[in-house]
Design a protein around this motif. Structure first.
Motif, PDB file in Angstrom:
ATOM      1  N   LEU A  57      36.963 -83.125  70.440  1.00  0.00           N
ATOM      2  CA  LEU A  57      37.204 -84.221  69.513  1.00  0.00           C
ATOM      3  C   LEU A  57      36.065 -84.391  68.508  1.00  0.00           C
ATOM      4  O   LEU A  57      36.295 -84.798  67.368  1.00  0.00           O
ATOM      5  N   CYS A 286      41.751 -92.561  66.154  1.00  0.00           N
ATOM      6  CA  CYS A 286      43.083 -92.126  66.584  1.00  0.00           C
ATOM      7  C   CYS A 286      44.166 -93.110  66.136  1.00  0.00           C
ATOM      8  O   CYS A 286      45.308 -92.708  65.870  1.00  0.00           O
ATOM      9  N   VAL A 314      44.002 -91.544  72.376  1.00  0.00           N
ATOM     10  CA  VAL A 314      43.683 -90.121  72.259  1.00  0.00           C
ATOM     11  C   VAL A 314      44.875 -89.266  72.669  1.00  0.00           C
ATOM     12  O   VAL A 314      45.242 -88.304  71.971  1.00  0.00           O
TER      13      VAL A 314
END
Length: 369
Positions: A57, A286, A314
């Protein structure tokens, strides 16, 4: 693929972004961003990663998301899988073939299009690496010694001693950028010294042998820093990162174990509450929301509620990426074809540049004998 590139964009800058300092680099980057939006065809970008494992990420929100954005704007993208540079801070390149395939899968899954972006590997483009020798002649040992980014990388190296590749890493990066005459390089602030080496190489080559290379400029990343689950820099080697390809259950486990603090009321304050704020920020990215509002919604419900929200955000955000990646992974031949085609394109560019370098340096005749 574009064969002619406007190389005047960076040439007007007589003082480097690094020499002017980060604030000046940020101002220049804002101007460049406007130019990219107005005329993306003027730019060729070189960017990439070392194949040391799957993207996480931190990679995605730090750099990869921006690559897709630039591609969609119409910028020509050269995406390097820097397999040779795995050895800068490692004694051996373990599982290299697997890691290269993983990178390609991650790239495709997040939206990098091999029809619009050239994906290629160091080891398959020998002409690129041949540029390292003449480029090294343009940089002094003292200048390499002074590079603060190299010093930092050396201090964090896992090798018993520093290799020549680590020491000359900025010059190798110069070859990566200049072989395709890239005039724009997306970087973080910590990478400005590396880019200044590239600009120096281009400037000195042009003065000594005649103008051939642009002096590439920095498109500074505005991406916020995401910490790993242990509160330190997110890194594959530290085991504190959430891979894009991780399962929903693995993601939930990693987030449950993430470091927070003793305060029950959730706030977004990166300076005083870095671990909590990093989780808030991840959820905000997100959800495409302001992190202060995300923290406000959680309020006094504590770290458990925060982690639950982050996990849900996520997993929902990455679900389509993971589905596409799983589908792509079923056809490994497709991955090989993408690399073959990208390597062919990169080789054509590199060989043309190397011929121009040999001609400029009056070494072409000796090579052809």
């Amino acid at each position: 693929m574009t064969t002619h590139l406007d190389t005047t964009v960076a040439a007007d800058a007589t003082v480097s972004a690094d020499a002017l300092g980060v604030p000046a680099a940020q101002r220049r980057s804002a101007v460049l961003e406007e130019s990219v939006r107005a005329n993306p065809g003027r730019f060729r970008v070189l960017t990439g990663d070392r194949p040391t494992g799957r993207l996480h990420l931190g990679h995605y929100f730090g750099t990869v998301h921006n690559r897709v954005r630039l591609q969609e704007l119409g910028v020509e993208m050269m995406v390097l899988i820097a397999d040779y540079q795995v050895l800068t801070d490692r004694d051996v390149a373990d599982r290299l073939t697997e890691h290269v395939a993983d990178l390609v899968l991650d790239y495709l899954a997040v939206g990098i299009d091999p029809d619009r972006s050239t994906i290629f590997t160091h080891s398959a483009v020998p002409a690129l690496n041949q540029l390292l020798v003449p480029f090294l002649s343009l940089i002094s040992v003292a200048e390499l010694n002074r590079n603060p980014t190299v010093k930092e990388e050396i201090s964090q190296s896992r090798q018993a001693s520093v290799s020549g590749l680590m020491f000359t890493y900025p010059v190798h990066q110069a070859a990566d950028i200049l072989f395709c005459k890239a005039n724009l390089v997306p970087v973080g602030q910590d990478q400005l010294p590396h880019l200044e080496v590239t600009r120096m190489v281009a400037r000195r080559f042009n003065r000594r042998y005649g103008r051939l290379f642009p002096e590439p400029e920095a498109l500074l990343s505005t991406a916020p820093l995401l910490l790993g689950t242990d509160g330190t820099k997110m890194s594959k080697s530290r085991g504190n990162a959430i891979a894009l390809a991780a399962s929903a259950d693995e993601t939930a486990r990693l987030i449950r174990g993430a470091k927070t603090d003793a305060g029950r009321h959730i706030t977004y304050d990166p300076d005083t509450r870095p671990e909590v704020s990093s989780l808030v920020l991840l959820a905000a990215l997100c959800l495409d929301r302001d992190p202060h509002l995300v923290a406000q919604d959680i309020g006094g419900r504590g770290a458990a509620a925060l982690k639950g929200l982050v996990t849900e955000a996520v997993n929902e955000y990455l679900a389509p990426v993971r589905r596409r990646r799983a589908e792509l992974a079923e056809d490994r031949g497709h991955i090989r074809r993408i690399l073959r085609d990208g390597n062919e394109r990169a080789n054509a560019i590199a060989e043309a540049t190397l011929r121009q370098v040999r001609t400029a340096m009056n070494t072409e005749s000796s090579h052809s004998q």
